[in-house]
Design a protein around this motif. Structure first.
Motif, PDB file in Angstrom:
ATOM      1  N   GLU A   1       0.847  -1.213   0.000  1.00  0.00           N
ATOM      2  CA  GLU A   1       0.000   0.000   0.000  1.00  0.00           C
ATOM      3  C   GLU A   1       0.878   1.257   0.000  1.00  0.00           C
ATOM      4  OE1 GLU A   1      -3.264   0.184  -0.262  1.00  0.00           O
ATOM      5  OE2 GLU A   1      -4.106  -1.667   0.540  1.00  0.00           O
ATOM      6  N   TYR A   2       1.898   1.266   0.841  1.00  0.00           N
ATOM      7  CA  TYR A   2       2.792   2.431   0.901  1.00  0.00           C
ATOM      8  C   TYR A   2       3.589   2.592  -0.388  1.00  0.00           C
ATOM      9  CZ  TYR A   2       2.171   4.512   5.484  1.00  0.00           C
ATOM     10  OH  TYR A   2       1.662   5.214   6.549  1.00  0.00           O
ATOM     11  N   ARG A   3       3.991   1.488  -0.998  1.00  0.00           N
ATOM     12  CA  ARG A   3       4.719   1.591  -2.270  1.00  0.00           C
ATOM     13  C   ARG A   3       3.825   2.197  -3.344  1.00  0.00           C
ATOM     14  NH1 ARG A   3       9.235  -1.724  -3.197  1.00  0.00           N
ATOM     15  NH2 ARG A   3       9.193  -0.714  -5.236  1.00  0.00           N
ATOM     16  N   GLY A   4       2.527   1.884  -3.300  1.00  0.00           N
ATOM     17  CA  GLY A   4       1.583   2.507  -4.226  1.00  0.00           C
ATOM     18  C   GLY A   4       1.464   3.998  -3.973  1.00  0.00           C
ATOM     19  N   LEU A   5       1.388   4.374  -2.697  1.00  0.00           N
ATOM     20  CA  LEU A   5       1.335   5.792  -2.346  1.00  0.00           C
ATOM     21  C   LEU A   5       2.593   6.511  -2.825  1.00  0.00           C
ATOM     22  CD1 LEU A   5       0.249   8.310  -0.917  1.00  0.00           C
ATOM     23  CD2 LEU A   5       1.247   7.411   1.203  1.00  0.00           C
ATOM     24  N   LEU A   6       3.747   5.942  -2.567  1.00  0.00           N
ATOM     25  CA  LEU A   6       5.005   6.573  -2.976  1.00  0.00           C
ATOM     26  C   LEU A   6       5.061   6.737  -4.495  1.00  0.00           C
ATOM     27  CD1 LEU A   6       7.508   4.822  -0.561  1.00  0.00           C
ATOM     28  CD2 LEU A   6       6.807   7.231  -0.525  1.00  0.00           C
ATOM     29  N   ALA A   7       4.592   5.726  -5.222  1.00  0.00           N
ATOM     30  CA  ALA A   7       4.597   5.815  -6.685  1.00  0.00           C
ATOM     31  C   ALA A   7       3.706   6.956  -7.163  1.00  0.00           C
ATOM     32  CB  ALA A   7       4.152   4.485  -7.291  1.00  0.00           C
ATOM     33  N   ALA A   8       2.539   7.105  -6.529  1.00  0.00           N
ATOM     34  CA  ALA A   8       1.621   8.187  -6.905  1.00  0.00           C
ATOM     35  C   ALA A   8       2.233   9.554  -6.588  1.00  0.00           C
ATOM     36  CB  ALA A   8       0.289   8.022  -6.181  1.00  0.00           C
TER      37      ALA A   8
ATOM     38  N   SER B   1      -7.649   5.824  -1.009  1.00  0.00           N
ATOM     39  CA  SER B   1      -7.145   4.488  -0.731  1.00  0.00           C
ATOM     40  C   SER B   1      -8.162   3.721   0.099  1.00  0.00           C
ATOM     41  CB  SER B   1      -5.823   4.583   0.049  1.00  0.00           C
ATOM     42  OG  SER B   1      -5.416   3.311   0.520  1.00  0.00           O
ATOM     43  N   ASP B   2      -8.206   2.400  -0.108  1.00  0.00           N
ATOM     44  CA  ASP B   2      -9.080   1.580   0.733  1.00  0.00           C
ATOM     45  C   ASP B   2      -8.343   1.058   1.968  1.00  0.00           C
ATOM     46  OD1 ASP B   2      -7.573  -0.578  -0.256  1.00  0.00           O
ATOM     47  OD2 ASP B   2      -9.109  -1.170  -1.689  1.00  0.00           O
ATOM     48  N   SER B   3      -7.105   1.537   2.182  1.00  0.00           N
ATOM     49  CA  SER B   3      -6.348   1.176   3.381  1.00  0.00           C
ATOM     50  C   SER B   3      -6.573   2.238   4.463  1.00  0.00           C
ATOM     51  CB  SER B   3      -4.852   1.073   3.075  1.00  0.00           C
ATOM     52  OG  SER B   3      -4.112   0.972   4.283  1.00  0.00           O
ATOM     53  N   LEU B   4      -7.418   1.905   5.433  1.00  0.00           N
ATOM     54  CA  LEU B   4      -7.684   2.842   6.531  1.00  0.00           C
ATOM     55  C   LEU B   4      -6.401   3.131   7.301  1.00  0.00           C
ATOM     56  CD1 LEU B   4      -9.803   4.472   8.095  1.00  0.00           C
ATOM     57  CD2 LEU B   4     -10.144   2.453   9.537  1.00  0.00           C
ATOM     58  N   LEU B   5      -5.560   2.118   7.490  1.00  0.00           N
ATOM     59  CA  LEU B   5      -4.301   2.304   8.217  1.00  0.00           C
ATOM     60  C   LEU B   5      -3.445   3.374   7.534  1.00  0.00           C
ATOM     61  CD1 LEU B   5      -2.403   1.223  10.543  1.00  0.00           C
ATOM     62  CD2 LEU B   5      -1.294  -0.089   8.711  1.00  0.00           C
ATOM     63  N   LEU B   6      -3.226   3.232   6.237  1.00  0.00           N
ATOM     64  CA  LEU B   6      -2.392   4.193   5.512  1.00  0.00           C
ATOM     65  C   LEU B   6      -2.992   5.589   5.577  1.00  0.00           C
ATOM     66  CD1 LEU B   6      -0.577   3.874   2.185  1.00  0.00           C
ATOM     67  CD2 LEU B   6      -2.316   5.633   2.392  1.00  0.00           C
ATOM     68  N   VAL B   7      -4.288   5.708   5.317  1.00  0.00           N
ATOM     69  CA  VAL B   7      -4.932   7.026   5.317  1.00  0.00           C
ATOM     70  C   VAL B   7      -4.808   7.690   6.681  1.00  0.00           C
ATOM     71  CG1 VAL B   7      -7.163   8.207   5.146  1.00  0.00           C
ATOM     72  CG2 VAL B   7      -6.495   6.543   3.399  1.00  0.00           C
ATOM     73  N   GLU B   8      -5.104   6.965   7.741  1.00  0.00           N
ATOM     74  CA  GLU B   8      -5.057   7.560   9.082  1.00  0.00           C
ATOM     75  C   GLU B   8      -3.627   7.856   9.523  1.00  0.00           C
ATOM     76  OE1 GLU B   8      -7.513   8.861  10.712  1.00  0.00           O
ATOM     77  OE2 GLU B   8      -8.996   8.174   9.257  1.00  0.00           O
ATOM     78  N   GLN B   9      -2.663   7.032   9.101  1.00  0.00           N
ATOM     79  CA  GLN B   9      -1.270   7.348   9.404  1.00  0.00           C
ATOM     80  C   GLN B   9      -0.837   8.615   8.670  1.00  0.00           C
ATOM     81  OE1 GLN B   9       0.738   3.629   8.461  1.00  0.00           O
ATOM     82  NE2 GLN B   9       0.671   2.980  10.609  1.00  0.00           N
TER      83      GLN B   9
END
Length: 135
Positions: free
Chosen positions: A49-56, A72-80
């Motif tokens: 998920e984080y690698r996708g965020l970094l790519a974007a 993102s559908d990752s609540l963890l990533l969004v809230e972090q």
């Protein structure tokens, strides 16, 4: 100026297992700007998920984008990324730090948690990346 929208997703088959991410960049009216995905070898779902965020974020910076809305559908990533959850996992901390730096360099980056049904394009791309990792 309306921000571009980045739909991101990452996944791993086995967690950890063959992993990849998918990114779909759209204009605010839904017009496709670009789609891409990448297999990242063996990783966890959260790392993918984080690698996708970094790519974007790297795409946005390279294309001189100064406003990006990440879905993102990752609540963890969004809230972090919103600063509401601590990043306790040592493996995620450097990815989080890099994402914060890139977001700062871009200018205005916002995050939204969306259901999987609203993230179908990025999910399809992430699955294509995982299929490539399985080979």
């Amino acid at each position: 100026m309306n921000p571009l929208i980045a739909y991101i997703d990452g996944g791993a088959r086995g967690n950890p297992g063959p992993a990849g991410y998918g990114v779909r960049i759209e204009q605010s009216d839904g017009t496709l700007v670009q789609e891409f995905h990448e297999s990242i070898g063996v990783a966890t779902n959260n790392v993918a998920e984080y690698r996708g965020l970094l790519a974007a974020l790297e795409w946005a910076r390279a294309h001189d984008c100064h406003a990006l809305h990440v879905r993102s559908d990752s609540l963890l990533l969004v809230e972090q990324m919103r600063g509401n959850y601590k990043v306790k996992n040592a493996g995620l901390q450097p990815l989080y730090a890099r994402a914060r730096l890139l977001a700062h360099e871009i200018g205005r980056v916002t995050f939204e948690h969306v259901g999987r049904e609203l993230n179908a394009h990025a999910d399809r791309l992430a699955n294509a990346a995982m299929d490539e990792a399985d080979v």
